[in-house]
Design a protein around this motif. Structure first.
Motif, PDB file in Angstrom:
ATOM      1  N   GLU A  79       0.830  -1.202   0.000  1.00  0.00           N
ATOM      2  CA  GLU A  79       0.000   0.000   0.000  1.00  0.00           C
ATOM      3  C   GLU A  79       0.864   1.251   0.000  1.00  0.00           C
ATOM      4  OE1 GLU A  79      -3.200   0.278  -0.250  1.00  0.00           O
ATOM      5  OE2 GLU A  79      -3.934  -1.763   0.083  1.00  0.00           O
ATOM      6  N   ILE A 117      -2.309  -5.283  -5.049  1.00  0.00           N
ATOM      7  CA  ILE A 117      -3.286  -4.704  -4.110  1.00  0.00           C
ATOM      8  C   ILE A 117      -4.616  -4.353  -4.774  1.00  0.00           C
ATOM      9  CG2 ILE A 117      -1.483  -3.780  -2.606  1.00  0.00           C
ATOM     10  CD1 ILE A 117      -1.891  -1.054  -3.864  1.00  0.00           C
ATOM     11  N   SER A 122     -11.428  -1.081  -6.722  1.00  0.00           N
ATOM     12  CA  SER A 122     -10.334  -0.127  -6.843  1.00  0.00           C
ATOM     13  C   SER A 122     -10.650   0.956  -7.867  1.00  0.00           C
ATOM     14  CB  SER A 122      -9.045  -0.843  -7.256  1.00  0.00           C
ATOM     15  OG  SER A 122      -8.627  -1.741  -6.254  1.00  0.00           O
TER      16      SER A 122
END
Length: 244
Positions: A79, A117, A122
């Motif tokens: 992240e 990720i 998203s």
């Protein structure tokens, strides 16, 4: 560092250059060399795992952001790594914020990290990052296959794996590993093996995952990164426990 040179040997070279810079009072060289010294120490496993450790005087250099992002990538702080890459791209509008010559490496790490990720919910910007990075790497590969072909193949393999195209991904991982080995990029050979290991682990092919993780461990040992050797060892132990 980007060429996969033996890290302990590279550390000695940087330490020597730092002594020379200090003897001449070259503060700019000192700051840049200290960034490399800290990054290499982290990769070896000798230094602190604090990827954000940067002297205040060096923060004005775009290279400081590059080093923080690269450290976060190899440590596995995904992240934070994504945040730093996005910050760097916004600063310059492209992947050349670390240096002009590092744009391909930044694109590879940014694309790989985004896939790690990415989720259904998203933002579109994150979803576009791997494809944008792959497009840039293909352009660079047209200029220098030696430096970029394995990177194109690895990022392509990761995209295929993310999309569930497992047979195609398997072939792409094998190509990326073979290319990195051919071009003597041992750190990227290790990275390709590591990512292939996670792919096989995801599709429940534990034997293949173990075999390829062992290859990754060998590559990282040759690179001189005890930090990555320890990380792969942990993955192997997890797989062995799950198989027992």
């Amino acid at each position: 560092m980007a060429a996969g040179k033996h890290l302990p040997s590279l550390l000695k070279t940087v330490e020597h250059l730092l002594d020379v810079a200090k003897s001449h009072g070259n503060m700019m060289a000192i700051l840049h060399l200290k960034l490399y010294l800290d990054t290499i120490s982290i990769l070896i496993g000798k230094g602190s795992s604090d990827y954000a450790k940067v002297q205040d005087a060096a923060l004005k250099f775009p290279a400081s952001l590059y080093h923080q992002a690269i450290r976060a990538f190899w440590i596995g702080h995904s992240e934070r790594c994504h945040y730093l890459f996005e910050k760097g791209v916004k600063r310059t509008g492209n992947h050349s914020w670390g240096s002009r010559h590092n744009s391909g490496f930044e694109a590879l790490y940014h694309g790989l990290n985004a896939l790690k990720i990415m989720k259904r919910e998203s933002l579109q910007q994150m979803k576009a990052a791997p494809r944008n990075a792959l497009q840039l790497l293909k352009i660079l590969s047209g200029c220098s296959q030696w430096n970029y072909r394995n990177k194109v193949q690895l990022l392509d393999a990761e995209i295929l794996s993310y999309e569930g195209r497992n047979d195609e991904a398997k072939e792409a991982y094998a190509s990326a590993i073979a290319s990195a080995q051919c071009f003597r990029l041992v750190h990227e050979q290790g990275l390709a093996c590591e990512r292939a290991g996670f792919h096989f682990k995801k599709i429940k092919d534990r034997k293949s995952a173990c075999d390829i993780f062992h290859q990754a461990k060998q590559c990282y040992a040759e690179w001189g990164s005890q930090m990555k050797v320890d990380s792969i060892t942990s993955q192997l132990e997890t797989l062995q426990i799950s198989q027992s």
